[in-house]
Design an enzyme around this catalytic site. Structure first.
Site, mmCIF file in Angstrom:
data_model
loop_
_atom_site.group_PDB
_atom_site.id
_atom_site.type_symbol
_atom_site.label_atom_id
_atom_site.label_comp_id
_atom_site.label_asym_id
_atom_site.label_seq_id
_atom_site.Cartn_x
_atom_site.Cartn_y
_atom_site.Cartn_z
ATOM 1 N N SER A 1 -39.817 -81.087 2.852
ATOM 2 C CA SER A 1 -39.108 -79.871 2.440
ATOM 3 C C SER A 1 -37.844 -80.258 1.677
ATOM 4 O O SER A 1 -37.409 -81.398 1.740
ATOM 5 C CB SER A 1 -38.699 -79.070 3.687
ATOM 6 N N SER B 1 -35.105 -79.873 -1.878
ATOM 7 C CA SER B 1 -35.046 -79.689 -3.319
ATOM 8 C C SER B 1 -35.880 -80.724 -4.082
ATOM 9 O O SER B 1 -36.461 -80.410 -5.127
ATOM 10 C CB SER B 1 -33.582 -79.763 -3.768
ATOM 11 N N ASP C 1 -41.099 -87.023 1.668
ATOM 12 C CA ASP C 1 -40.022 -86.092 2.005
ATOM 13 C C ASP C 1 -38.735 -86.489 1.282
ATOM 14 O O ASP C 1 -38.639 -87.599 0.732
ATOM 15 C CB ASP C 1 -39.792 -86.082 3.528
ATOM 16 N N GLY D 1 -31.645 -78.924 4.565
ATOM 17 C CA GLY D 1 -32.507 -77.777 4.267
ATOM 18 C C GLY D 1 -32.963 -77.036 5.519
ATOM 19 O O GLY D 1 -33.698 -76.051 5.424
ATOM 20 N N GLU E 1 -40.120 -81.767 10.026
ATOM 21 C CA GLU E 1 -40.158 -82.951 9.160
ATOM 22 C C GLU E 1 -40.318 -84.217 10.005
ATOM 23 O O GLU E 1 -41.083 -85.115 9.667
ATOM 24 C CB GLU E 1 -38.879 -83.041 8.327
ATOM 25 N N LYS F 1 -27.574 -89.725 -2.948
ATOM 26 C CA LYS F 1 -27.943 -89.802 -1.530
ATOM 27 C C LYS F 1 -27.825 -91.224 -0.981
ATOM 28 O O LYS F 1 -27.992 -91.448 0.210
ATOM 29 C CB LYS F 1 -29.389 -89.312 -1.332
HETATM 30 C C1 MLT Z 1 -33.634 -82.322 4.023
HETATM 31 O O1 MLT Z 1 -33.858 -83.372 4.615
HETATM 32 O O2 MLT Z 1 -33.110 -81.348 4.575
HETATM 33 C C2 MLT Z 1 -34.065 -82.191 2.621
HETATM 34 O O3 MLT Z 1 -35.355 -82.675 2.571
HETATM 35 C C3 MLT Z 1 -33.214 -82.934 1.639
HETATM 36 C C4 MLT Z 1 -33.573 -82.529 0.217
HETATM 37 O O4 MLT Z 1 -33.152 -81.464 -0.228
HETATM 38 O O5 MLT Z 1 -34.279 -83.253 -0.484
#
Ligand code: MLT
Length: 232
Positions: free
Chosen positions: A28, A30, A84, A100, A106, A124
Site C-alpha cells: 500500500s 504512494s 511494498d 499510509g 502489510e 526514504k
Molecule cells: C507505508 O508503509 O505506509 C507506505 O507503504 C509508504 C509509501 O507511501 O510508500
C-alpha cells in the site's frame, strides 16, 4: 522529481522479480501505485498469470482497477514475493512503515512471502531510523486501549505518542481493521535496540502491530534524484 524516482524504483523492482505463475503480495501507499501499473503492463504484454494478495483496501482497489487476479491468505497462505513501499529504510534494511495506515496487513502479508521487495524514493534512505522520517513510528492499537498504550510507551521509552486524526472526518483515523493509530515520536534509539523495543511494544495489551519491520526486507529499490536506481 520524487514521483519519477518512485516510478523508477517500482518499475525496476517489478521487472527484476516478477515471474509467471507467481502469487504476490501487493503493498500500500504512494509508490506501490507505480508498481501495480507496471505489474498490469507486464501481465498484459508478456501474457503472465499472477495472483495478487492485497495488504489494504487501497491495494484491493488497485488490483480491481487493473483487472488483476485477486486472492487472499486463506486461499494462498504462501506468497512468492511481496512488493511494498516504506516511510524510512535504515542501513540494515530495517523499515518504518505505516505512514499510509496499513501496517498490520502489510506486515502479515510480508511475513507470508519468501521475499519482501521494498520500493522507495531517495528521501526514504537513512543511516538510522528517525533520521529522515519525522512523523513517528506508527502503532496500530485497539481503540479502547489508545490512552493506556500511549502512556505505557511514553513511560517505558520516552518520547510522545499521538493519536492520528482523520483528514476528512472529525475524530481519529480508523484503519482497515477498525482500529486507531498512535504515531510515536521516539527519542534517539541505538539501532541494535529496535528489535527488543519492537517486541516490548507488541507485548503491551491493546497493541495490534507496530510499523517496525526488522530484518524482513530482502531488497530495497531506491529511485535516485539523477534518474538512477540503487538496489540494496
Ligand atoms: C507505508 O508503509 O505506509 C507506505 O507503504 C509508504 C509509501 O507511501 O510508500
Amino acid at each position: 522529481m520524487v514521483e519519477e524516482a518512485k516510478k523508477l524504483a517500482a518499475f525496476a523492482a517489478i521487472d527484476d522479480h516478477l515471474k509467471n505463475n507467481m502469487i504476490i503480495g501487493v503493498g500500500s501507499g504512494s509508490t506501490i501505485v507505480y508498481a501495480v501499473e507496471r505489474l498490469a503492463e507486464k501481465i498484459k504484454n508478456d501474457g503472465l498469470i499472477v495472483t495478487c494478495v492485497p495488504t489494504s483496501f487501497q491495494a484491493r482497489q488497485l488490483i480491481t482497477k487493473h483487472g488483476l487476479i485477486m486472492s487472499d491468505l486463506e486461499r494462498n497462505p504462501q506468497l512468492d514475493v511481496a512488493f511494498d513501499g516504506a516511510d524510512e529504510v535504515d542501513e540494515k534494511l530495517n523499515l518504518i512503515k505505516g505512514g499510509g495506515g496499513c501496517l498490520t496487513q502489510e506486515k502479515i502479508v510480508a511475513s507470508a512471502a519468501k521475499k519482501l521487495i521494498i520500493v522507495a524514493d531517495f528521501n526514504k534512505r537513512a543511516i538510522k531510523l528517525g533520521e529522515r522520517w519525522k512523523k513517528g513510528l506508527p502503532i496500530e492499537v485497539i481503540p479502547m486501549s489508545y490512552m493506556l498504550v500511549k502512556r505505557k510507551i511514553e513511560t517505558m521509552f520516552g518520547g510522545e505518542a499521538t493519536l492520528r486524526m482523520a483528514q476528512a472526518k472529525a475524530g481519529p483515523l480508523v484503519t482497515d481493521n477498525s482500529n486507531f493509530i498512535l504515531d510515536w515520536k521516539f527519542p534517539a534509539i541505538p539501532k541494535e535496540e529496535w528489535k527488543r523495543i519492537n517486541l516490548e511494544i507488541n507485548n503491551i495489551a491493546g497493541v495490534v502491530e507496530t510499523g517496525l519491520f526488522i530484518e524482513m526486507a530482502t531488497q530495497v529499490y531506491f529511485g535516485n534524484q539523477d534518474g538512477t536506481i540503487t538496489v540494496v
